[in-house]
Write an enzyme that holds these catalytic residues in place. Structure first.
Site, PDB file in Angstrom:
ATOM      1  N   CYS A   1      42.302  31.583  43.496  1.00  0.00           N
ATOM      2  CA  CYS A   1      41.607  30.909  44.585  1.00  0.00           C
ATOM      3  C   CYS A   1      42.558  29.884  45.179  1.00  0.00           C
ATOM      4  O   CYS A   1      43.774  30.089  45.174  1.00  0.00           O
ATOM      5  CB  CYS A   1      40.301  30.282  44.097  1.00  0.00           C
ATOM      6  SG  CYS A   1      40.492  29.145  42.704  1.00  0.00           S
ATOM      7  N   ALA A   2      42.039  28.769  45.660  1.00  0.00           N
ATOM      8  CA  ALA A   2      42.892  27.810  46.365  1.00  0.00           C
ATOM      9  C   ALA A   2      43.882  27.108  45.453  1.00  0.00           C
ATOM     10  O   ALA A   2      44.970  26.724  45.892  1.00  0.00           O
ATOM     11  CB  ALA A   2      42.028  26.769  47.080  1.00  0.00           C
TER      12      ALA A   2
END
EC number: 2.7.1.199
Length: 618
Positions: free
Chosen positions: A26-27
């Site tokens: 993810c981020a």
């Protein structure tokens, strides 16, 4: 190559390639699905300076990396030999609980495109701001092109979700993507529009009445349809002759799942979507301020354990069904609460490294990435994290009370303010959202300044870290390299002594222990140090940099000066050295290593200045 060592260390601590079922990111974090979690060594992996934190939650082994997670993800895939088509085997471990499986499914479906999702939401918000400010009109060509760019992902959501859901459920993602395409086909949208007209004639599929819905921007229907398609594909592949599998399995999936979706799955999923959206609205309307306080205070706790993914589909579903969402604005004070706490540490701390980490993580947090602030500075100090949560709860209550909404999805960050602009123009709800976020920022910063770092702790943090007699700290920040990889035969052969090398990412050299300056080359490109316990260290900045005649180098000490760990010794102009065509690889040599039994490297991957680098043992 920059993250090769880090990737190797991560692979070794998750149990090797053979233990990986799936890997996404993810981020800020790598998300491993492992066959056997007990084979993973979370404690050992946390010691790597390139790893911020390791979290085991939601059936996933999560390695928090930071903003460069994508590069590390690529390096791990390269080291493990993984590709999009490489099967990693079936999960033989214990079955996760229902919540863990749900979070694993949701994160696996949404994380591949979370960055473009956030970018699209930001562009939508900026367009709304431009219209309100009179910079653009909705009938201009400029607005239409940018609106198409910002809205394309949301309008064709079923195609994107079809692809990622198909991969997550173990089927052919292109089949499920085609099913998503059928849901948003212009003919189907035209049929829905026609069905809404007075006196519309009902239509049927093989005599079965069809209830038309507009599935563009929808979330749940395609996910359920993808699961059905992947199950049907697996059954078909088992039963069809090998000569027919490649063509007839997709044919069966498309010809069966698409009608089934329009007849059963779609209406059922739409009903579930509306039930969830209306149910959330009912709870929210009971006490908006209480909902805001709870979400604002607890969101970062959910982020720590990776549980926040359970709420992401609900926010997307609210926008798809209702056209707006009230949960996302209530998350903004939670984010700004942690940013304010990190900012408070930056303003108060006298520890150079802590100050730099707090400043950079606060800047990152403004754009919605709070893990560096939470794991790097706030959570280890406890009080700042608590203050951030308390401030987030107070700010969230204000946002909830003001009835603020967003009209496009994105991750909560500074641009969320633009996404909160109502279609009718600026009103009190927008100002309430801004005030709630700013109060969280200011309150958490103020509390941290006053009580987040008590005087005793502040004094301790300002003092140099205790260094053992046999420890040599890293004199610079950068990537660790084995000495035999240095592009200089003299250093690589070990003739000058054992040690390690660093490719620096900044321009400073600090003292790695308490001692004195034994020698300083006239050209200032190299320095010799003698520790109080007799360890001799040579730090040689770059390869063949003696030829630069000292121009890019500045010395801050002289021969005979006493130094403490962290004292600045040298500064150099990295870009000038690179532009001159020289290699920046810096050997750190134990010149009298023959007097010791072992010189061991204790850092791997990347290392920060002042962190343990070498251990010298008698």
């Amino acid at each position: 190559m920059e993250y090769q060592d880090l990737a190797k260390d991560i692979l070794a601590h998750v149990g090797g390639k053979e233990n990986i079922v799936s890997l996404v990111h993810c981020a800020t974090r790598l998300r491993f699905k492992l066959k056997e979690n007990q084979k993973a060594d979370a404690t050992g992996l946390k010691k790597n300076p390139g790893v911020i934190m390791v979290v085991e939650s939601g059936g996933q082994f999560q390695v928090v990396i930071g903003n460069h997670v994508h590069d590390v993800w690529l390096a791990v895939r390269h080291e493990a030999g993984l590709t999009d088509d490489t099967p990693t085997g079936e999960d033989k471990g214990e079955k996760d609980n229902l919540l863990g499986r749900l979070i694993d499914i949701v994160s696996g479906i949404f994380t591949p495109f979370i960055s473009i999702l956030a970018a699209s939401g930001i562009l939508k918000g900026l367009l709304a701001l431009a219209v309100v400010c009179g910079w653009l009109t909705t009938d201009s060509g400029t607005y239409k092109i940018w609106f198409a760019a910002s809205d394309a992902l949301f309008f064709f959501f079923p195609l994107v979700l079809g692809y990622t859901a198909g991969k997550k459920f173990g089927g052919n993602p292109f089949i499920t993507m085609v099913i998503g395409g059928a849901l948003t086909h212009p003919m189907m949208i035209a049929a829905f529009n026609a069905s809404q007209q007075p006196g519309a004639v009902p239509e049927a599929f093989l005599g079965i009445p069809v209830i038309w819905f507009n599935y563009s921007s929808s979330v749940i229907p395609i996910i359920l349809a993808a699961w059905v398609s992947c199950w049907l594909e697996k059954q078909s592949m088992k039963r069809l002759p090998s000569s027919m599998k490649n063509f007839f399995a997709p044919l069966i999936c498309i010809s069966v799942t698409v009608p089934l979706t329009f007849l059963v799955i779609g209406p059922l999923a739409t009903w579930i979507s509306q039930l969830l959206a209306n149910g959330y609205q009912w709870i929210y309307m009971l006490a908006p301020w209480l909902a805001g306080a709870a979400i604002g205070a607890l969101w970062q706790v959910c982020v720590i354990f990776g549980l926040h993914w359970g709420l992401v589909p609900l926010m997307m579903n609210n926008i798809a069904v209702l056209g707006h969402d009230s949960m996302l604005p209530m998350l903004l004070p939670s984010v700004f609460g942690q940013v304010g706490a990190a900012l408070g540490i930056f303003l108060r701390s006298r520890d150079t490294r802590q100050k730099m980490l707090a400043g950079s993580s606060a800047a990152t947090g403004v754009f919605g990435i709070t893990e560096p602030a939470v794991y790097g500075v706030n959570l280890p100090l406890r009080r700042p994290f608590i203050f951030g949560c308390v401030a987030g709860g107070i700010g969230g209550a204000i946002v909830g009370f003001s009835n603020a909404h967003v009209y496009s999805f994105g991750i909560p960050n500074i641009f969320t303010i633009a996404q909160m602009i109502p279609p009718g123009g600026v009103d009190a709800s927008l100002w309430g959202g801004i005030i709630g976020a700013m109060i969280a920022l200011v309150l958490s910063c103020g509390l941290t300044l006053v009580a987040g770092l008590p005087a005793r702790d502040a004094k301790e943090s300002a003092a140099p870290a205790t260094v053992g007699d046999n420890d040599v700290l890293s004199p610079m920040t950068g990537t660790v390299m084995a000495l035999d990889q240095v592009p200089d035969a003299t250093f690589a052969s070990g003739l000058l002594g054992d040690g390690v090398a660093i490719i620096p990412s900044d321009n400073r050299v600090i003292a790695p222990f308490a001692g004195e300056v034994a020698s300083l080359f006239k050209t200032r490109h190299a320095i010799g140090l003698l520790s109080n316990c007799g360890i001799e260290v040579l730090i040689h900045v770059g390869v063949d940099t003696v030829k630069l005649d000292g121009k890019p180098f500045t010395a801050h000490v002289r021969v005979g000066d006493k130094v403490q760990p962290g004292d600045l010794l040298l500064e150099f102009d990295r870009q000038a050295i690179i532009d001159a065509g020289y290699d920046l690889t810096t050997p750190i040599i134990i010149s009298n290593s023959d007097e010791y039994r072992e010189v061991a490297t204790v850092a791997a991957g990347t290392v920060n200045a002042g962190e343990p680098l070498l251990s010298v043992n008698h």
